[in-house]
Design a protein around this motif. Structure first.
Motif, mmCIF file in Angstrom:
data_model
loop_
_atom_site.group_PDB
_atom_site.id
_atom_site.type_symbol
_atom_site.label_atom_id
_atom_site.label_comp_id
_atom_site.label_asym_id
_atom_site.label_seq_id
_atom_site.Cartn_x
_atom_site.Cartn_y
_atom_site.Cartn_z
ATOM 1 N N ARG A 270 10.143 -7.326 -1.114
ATOM 2 C CA ARG A 270 9.735 -5.991 -1.528
ATOM 3 C C ARG A 270 9.718 -5.938 -3.051
ATOM 4 O O ARG A 270 10.632 -6.399 -3.713
ATOM 5 N N TYR B 17 6.142 -18.875 -0.062
ATOM 6 C CA TYR B 17 5.988 -19.836 1.027
ATOM 7 C C TYR B 17 7.080 -20.903 0.934
ATOM 8 O O TYR B 17 7.207 -21.555 -0.092
ATOM 9 N N HIS C 154 7.817 -15.437 3.170
ATOM 10 C CA HIS C 154 8.632 -14.273 2.867
ATOM 11 C C HIS C 154 7.902 -13.390 1.861
ATOM 12 O O HIS C 154 7.346 -13.874 0.887
ATOM 13 N N VAL C 155 7.908 -12.105 2.134
ATOM 14 C CA VAL C 155 7.266 -11.139 1.235
ATOM 15 C C VAL C 155 8.350 -10.219 0.696
ATOM 16 O O VAL C 155 8.705 -9.234 1.343
ATOM 17 N N ARG D 127 4.796 -10.633 12.047
ATOM 18 C CA ARG D 127 5.312 -10.013 10.828
ATOM 19 C C ARG D 127 6.532 -9.181 11.202
ATOM 20 O O ARG D 127 6.413 -8.252 12.003
ATOM 21 N N HIS E 261 9.008 -10.372 6.610
ATOM 22 C CA HIS E 261 9.305 -11.779 6.878
ATOM 23 C C HIS E 261 8.347 -12.305 7.937
ATOM 24 O O HIS E 261 8.107 -11.651 8.943
ATOM 25 N N ASP F 21 -3.284 -6.862 -2.855
ATOM 26 C CA ASP F 21 -2.767 -6.791 -1.493
ATOM 27 C C ASP F 21 -1.616 -5.795 -1.471
ATOM 28 O O ASP F 21 -0.529 -6.065 -1.969
ATOM 29 N N ARG G 127 3.726 -13.413 -1.988
ATOM 30 C CA ARG G 127 4.019 -14.205 -0.799
ATOM 31 C C ARG G 127 4.763 -15.453 -1.244
ATOM 32 O O ARG G 127 4.233 -16.252 -2.006
ATOM 33 N N GLU H 148 0.177 -4.619 0.915
ATOM 34 C CA GLU H 148 1.328 -4.879 1.781
ATOM 35 C C GLU H 148 2.100 -6.126 1.366
ATOM 36 O O GLU H 148 3.301 -6.212 1.600
ATOM 37 N N ALA H 149 1.410 -7.093 0.804
ATOM 38 C CA ALA H 149 2.067 -8.364 0.497
ATOM 39 C C ALA H 149 1.634 -8.862 -0.875
ATOM 40 O O ALA H 149 0.970 -9.876 -0.999
ATOM 41 N N LYS H 150 2.050 -8.128 -1.902
ATOM 42 C CA LYS H 150 1.670 -8.500 -3.261
ATOM 43 C C LYS H 150 2.160 -9.904 -3.600
ATOM 44 O O LYS H 150 1.495 -10.644 -4.304
ATOM 45 N N ASP I 34 11.985 -6.049 2.797
ATOM 46 C CA ASP I 34 11.131 -7.228 2.787
ATOM 47 C C ASP I 34 10.349 -7.363 4.088
ATOM 48 O O ASP I 34 10.681 -6.774 5.112
#
Lengths: 359, 359, 359, 359
Positions: B292, B264, B289-290, C262, C289, B256, B262, B258-260, C287
C-alpha cells in the motif's frame, strides 16, 4: 484450451523429421502431429530422456540420437530444425546437401557469411529453405503490415518493441540472439527492408560474457527508427510492438487476448506555419479500433506455409535471404555491443535480389 | 474525485507568488490555494487571458504581467517558478538576488553551468532553492528506494522506464528536456548518484530540429544501467519504471490505481558451477506483493516540503545540487544526441558535496 | 505454449475409454494421451467425422460409435464420459453396472434423483465414481479454500461470480446447467456444504425455452450468500469469483495470467459503539498480495486424481455425493427459475454422509 | 491532473448557495467555484469544522449553519442540495417554497410519495427542480443511449452493472439507496422508461438493519432485464455497465481511462431453422470499437445544464419526474428486499406525463 477441430491436410504427403526436442521442439511436434499425423516420421535428439518423451507421446515416430540417420533416409522429404542456434547453419547445410527441404528455427545462422552461404546453397539446390520467423505468419503482424502498405497509418515514423520476461536464460547466446530475431524480423517485415545501421548496448549480470538485456536501435531508410528492448531478466512478461505513423498509431500486444491490435486514430496534424516559418501542430485523438484478427496459432500457419511450399515448390515468404537480412542485422548489433554502442553499418551487398517480401 | 478534506497549515505563514500559469501552473495554483489560502498572494504571467482566469478562480490573488513587480515586493517571501524552461535559470537567479526563497520547476536550468551557478548562489545566500522533481516526493518512489536501501531487492542490476504519450509537443525544448527530467531524477534518486556517462539517440519527425522521441542509456557505477524512453508521439500513455535487482524486481506504474508498485519475488539464483566453471542459475518466481502506498498527490507533498524548508531553514531534499545532477545528465545526453549516440561522460567535479539525498 | 515436459505415470496401468469427442472431449483426449499414452485405448462418438479426427491424431486409439462396445470390453478399466449432459446419468449407470470406474463430466445428472441413484450405485459397487468438477482441482481455488479454512479471511460474508462470454450456446440445456455447475461447485467447495435455498432469475432471448442468462442467489448457513451470474450472451469473457471475508477479501480471476488470485488486506473493522448502541467501523485498505499458484492445468490434476483413485481404490474428492450436492442446487435453481424467482429450498436428506470434502 | 483552462460563464449571473459540505459537497463546490466564481455566494453545513474548511478554500463564500438563512436571502437564486439523503425532500420542498431553483443530489427523496409531491410542487411553481443523476450527463452514457436509439445495437436484450468498492459505508441508508440510484438512473435512461417490476436480495454484515450488498433485477417492457450489483463491502472498485443487444454489445467501464466505452460487433445471428422448428444461431465476433468520448467531468456538464435551465427557464433533462421514476424503482426494490426477494411492481400511475427523456 479447446483445440482446433479441423485438420489441414497438405497437398500431398510430405514425410518430415524433427531435429531437436528441447525448448521449442515440443511446439513444433504438436503441430506436426496435428498436420501430418503419421507422416511426421522421425525425431532426432541427443538426449535419450527427450527421445523417451517423444516415444511416449507419439509412439509411431522413429527416434534417433544422430541426425545422420535421418539425413541418410531417402523416405524423409523435409527436416524441421529446432536444435541449439549454434548448430543451425551446419545442420541446414547438411540437410540441403542430402536433398531435404528445410525449415530452420531462427536465427538461420550465427554469422552473415554462414547465412548467405545457406541462402545460396538453397537457391542452387532448388530445395525449400525456410526460416522460422513465426511473427511473419502472425495474423496481427500481417494486419499491421497491411495498414502500413495501404497508407492508413500515413508516413511511418518509428517503431519500438519490448520482449522481456524472466526466463530462458541461455549460456551460449545472449538475449540479442535469443530473443532479438523476433523483433528484428518484425521490424524488417514491417519496413520491408533491412536497416542501414544498428547501435546496441547491453549489460551482463548473470554471466560475465553473455548479455542478459540488450537495447538496440535500428536505422532504416528515410529516417525510420526501430528500437528493441530484449531481456530475460525482467519481472513482467511483455511482448509489445508499437508502430507510430503520421496518421495512425498501432500497438500490437501479443498477450492481450481481447485486443491484440489497437489502432489509434491519433496524431499531430500540421495546422499552419508559425512566426519563425516552422510548422505548427494540433493533436488529434479520435477513436480506437481493434480489428478482429485470426486467432490461429502462428506456428500452425508457418508450418502450413512450409508444407505447401514443399508440395508446390514455391519460395517461402521467409526464405533464406529473409533469414540473411535478420542475421546481418543481429551481427551488426553484436558488433555494436562489442564496441560499446558505436553505430555499425549493416552490409547490403549480399542482398542482390531485393526484398521479395517487400515487393 | 473527492478532494482531501484536511488542510495542512505551514509552521508559519509564508507569502508566495506563482510565476507562470500555463501548462503546469494551474496544478501548482490549486495546491497553493489549498495549502496557503490567501497567503498565496500573487501570480505573474505575460498572457492577460491567463491572468483573467486566475482572477476568476482566485479573486484574492494579485495578478501581474511582469515578474519584477513581485521581485520588488517585500511582502513576498517565496516564488514558485513554472515559466517556460528557458527562463528558469534567469528567474531563479533574480529571485534569489531579491532575497526570495525559490521553488523552480524542472529542469533547474538548460546548462550545467547555469545550474551550478544557481546552486552556489543559493548556498551563499542562505535561501531555500528547491527543484520541483515531483517524483522524489512520490510515495511509491520512496518505497522503491527504501526497498533498494534495505537490501530487499538484492544487488541493483538495472532499471528502465517509459514515459510516452501523445501530447504536449514543444517547440523550444525536445522530449529529452521536457519529459526526461522525471526519469533522470528518479534514476539518480534510486541509485543515489549521477551517472558516469550517457548515450542517447532520438528522432525528429514533426520539426527538423526538435527530437520527438529519445532513447537514452545512463551508465552508473558498478555496471548499473538505466534506460529511458521518452516520447510525445506515442499512442499509449505509459508512465512505468522497472527496477531489476538480484533478489526482487519492482514495477512502478504510475497509472495503475490499484497496483502502483508491484514487488516481484523473482530472480535467477546461482545454484552451482557448470563444467566450464561458470555459474548456473535457477529461476525463482514467487509471490507478487503490492505494498500500500500513500495516495496523496506528490505535488502536495512537494509543496509541503518546500513550505516547511522555508519555515525552518532546512535544506530541501531536491536542492540546487540535486538539480545540477539532473541537468548535467541531460546536458551529456544532449551532447550524445548531437554526436549521433556517442557515449558522453557526465562531469562530476561540481559535485563537491556528494549526494546528500543518498546518505 | 510450451507443453509440460514431464509425464506422470499412474501407479499401475489403467486402460481407459473416452465417451464423447465433441466440445470438451478433445481436452480430455489431450490429457489422457499425455498421461496414459497407448493405455488410452478407445474412444466412442456417434459422429464418424469426430472419430476420423481421433484416428488421425491418436492412431492407436480404437474408435467406435456405440458405447456398448467398450462397456462390453473386459480390457477397459475405466470410462471418461464427456457426452451431452442429458446422457450422463444413463451412461454412468451403465458403466458402473459393467464394472467400470467412471469419471463423468459435470453435471453428474439432470435430476437429483438420478444423481443420488448414481452415488448409491457407486457406493454399493465399490467402483470409483468421480464428477469432473474441474475447479475443485484448480490450485487457485484450493488456495482460496485454504485461506478460508485457516481463518486468514476472517468470517466468510459472501461470494459472487461472473462466468460470461459469447459462446457455446446450447439447445437442450440452459446457461444455468451448462455454465452454472462450475460456480455452484466452487461455492459449495469454499463454503464446505450445499446451500439451504436458491433463488434464480433468467431471461431467454435466442430461444423461447432456454435461458441465455441466469442470475442466481444461493443461501448457505450463517447468512453466507453466493451470487452467480452466468451467460453465453455477453461481450466480455469473464471468469471471476470474489470472496468477501471480514478480515480479507479475495478475487480469483482465472483469465489473469499474472495475478490469478488477489488477496486484499481490506475490511471494515469495528472500532467502537455509536450513540445508538450500534457498531462503528473504520475502513482498512492495506497491501495486496498475489500468492504464487501452481500453473498446472487443472484438468491434468483432475485426471491424475481420478487415475490415482482407480489405482488405489481411494474415494475421489469430487465423488458422487459431491455431484449430488451440485445437481440438487441446480435443480432448486431451475425450480426457482420456473417459478419466477421464488426462493426454493435445497433438499438435504440425501446428504447422509455429510460433506466429505469439507471434512 | 491539469485542470480545464476555460471557464464557462452562465448566460446570466445566478447566485447559488450550496447546502451540505460533507462527502460529495466539495466536488460540487469545486465546480461551482470554476463556473460561478464569486457568484457562488453561500454554503450551509451544521458542522463548524466543515464551514471552516469552506472559509479557508473559498474566502468569499458566506458560511452558515442553518439553511433558513439562505432560504430567506432574496439575493440567492438557486440551491444545490448535497445534504444527507433523508433531508433531501424536506429541504427541496422548503427551497421551492422560498422561490429558489433547486438542484438536489440523488435520491430525490426516500419515498415515491415525497418525490411525486416535489415534482408536482416544482411544476406548479415554475421553478427549476433538477435531480443530480450525474450519469445522465456522462458523455459515455449518452453515447450508449445514442447507439441504442439509432438501432446500432439491434434489439435491446438486457443490461447488467456492478458498482462495488470498499467504502462509504452508511448508517442511515443501505447500499441500494446509497449506490443504486446511479444504476437505476442509467438503466431507466437507456431503456427510456421505469421498470414494471423489481426483485432484490441483499445481505447485512456490518449492521443488523442495513444491507451492505444488494442484487436487484429490474423488469422492463418487452422482456428487457437490468441486473444491478451494488456493494460497499468489496475488494475491487468496479463501475461497469454492460448492455447486450442483438447486433452489438457495449461495455461502459468508467474506470478505464483509455477505453471507457467498448462497442463489440458481437452477436448470435439466426442462420436457419433446425429440425424441430427452432432457430439456429451462428456466433459473430467482429471488431471492437472504442469511440472517443468527451472527457469533461460529468458533474461539470450537469452543473452547466442546471445553470442554463435556471437562466432560460428550460425543463432539465433530469427533472423531478425523472427523479420520481428512480425513487419509485428503489422503493419497489426496498419492498422486495423486505419481502425476501419477492417480485414487486413499480407503480406507474404517477407518470402522467410520460417519460419526457425518452421522447
Amino acid at each position: 484450451m479447446v483445440e482446433r477441430g479441423g485438420t489441414t491436410m497438405p497437398a500431398r504427403d510430405v514425410r518430415v523429421a524433427l531435429l531437436g526436442y528441447g525448448y521449442w521442439g515440443p511446439n513444433l511436434a504438436r503441430n506436426l502431429h496435428l498436420r501430418l499425423g503419421v507422416e511426421w516420421a522421425a525425431c532426432v535428439d541427443p538426449d535419450p530422456a527427450r527421445l523417451a518423451e517423444v516415444a511416449h507421446r507419439y509412439p509411431w515416430v522413429r527416434t534417433c540420437r544422430d541426425a545422420e540417420e535421418v539425413l541418410a533416409d531417402g523416405a524423409i522429404d523435409a527436416l524441421v530444425i529446432a536444435s541449439p542456434a549454434r548448430t543451425h547453419a551446419d545442420l541446414a547445410a547438411r540437410a540441403l546437401r542430402a536433398g531435404k527441404h528445410v525449415l530452420v528455427e531462427k536465427p538461420l545462422a550465427l554469422s552473415t557469411a554462414d547465412a548467405v552461404a545457406l541462402a545460396e546453397q538453397a537457391d542452387a539446390s532448388g530445395l525449400v529453405l525456410m526460416v522460422g520467423h513465426t511473427f511473419e505468419y502472425n495474423p496481427a503482424v500481417a494486419k499491421m503490415r497491411a495498414l502500413l502498405r495501404s497508407g492508413d497509418l500515413g508516413e511511418l515514423y518509428y517503431l519500438h518493441s519490448q520482449r522481456v520476461n524472466l526466463g530462458r536464460i541461455q549460456r551460449d547466446i545472449n538475449a540479442l540472439w535469443s530473443i532479438g530475431p523476433h523483433d528484428v524480423s518484425i521490424a524488417n517485415h514491417l519496413v520491408g527492408a533491412a536497416p542501414r545501421w544498428v547501435a546496441a548496448r547491453g549489460a551482463r549480470y548473470l554471466h560475465t560474457d553473455v548479455e542478459d538485456v540488450v537495447f538496440a536501435t535500428l536505422g532504416y531508410d528515410d529516417g525510420v527508427l526501430a528500437h528493441l528492448h530484449v531481456s530475460w531478466l525482467d519481472p513482467s512478461k511483455l511482448r509489445r510492438t508499437t508502430v507510430v505513423g503520421s496518421r495512425r498509431m498501432v500497438v500490437f500486444d501479443d498477450l492481450d487476448s481481447e485486443a491484440k491490435l489497437r489502432v489509434y486514430d491519433k496524431g499531430a496534424d500540421p495546422v499552419g506555419v508559425g512566426e519563425f516559418g516552422e510548422y505548427q501542430f494540433r493533436l488529434r485523438a479520435g477513436d480506437l479500433h481493434v480489428p478482429r484478427t485470426d486467432l490461429t496459432e502462428p506456428l500452425a500457419l508457418e508450418l502450413d506455409h512450409f508444407l505447401e511450399c514443399v508440395a508446390t515448390g514455391a519460395r517461402p515468404r521467409t526464405d533464406g535471404w529473409n533469414g540473411v537480412r535478420v542475421v546481418a542485422t543481429l551481427e551488426a548489433a553484436q558488433q555494436s555491443l562489442d564496441k560499446g554502442g558505436q553505430q555499425v553499418a549493416v552490409p547490403a551487398d549480399w542482398d542482390r535480389d531485393g526484398d521479395g517480401a517487400a515487393a
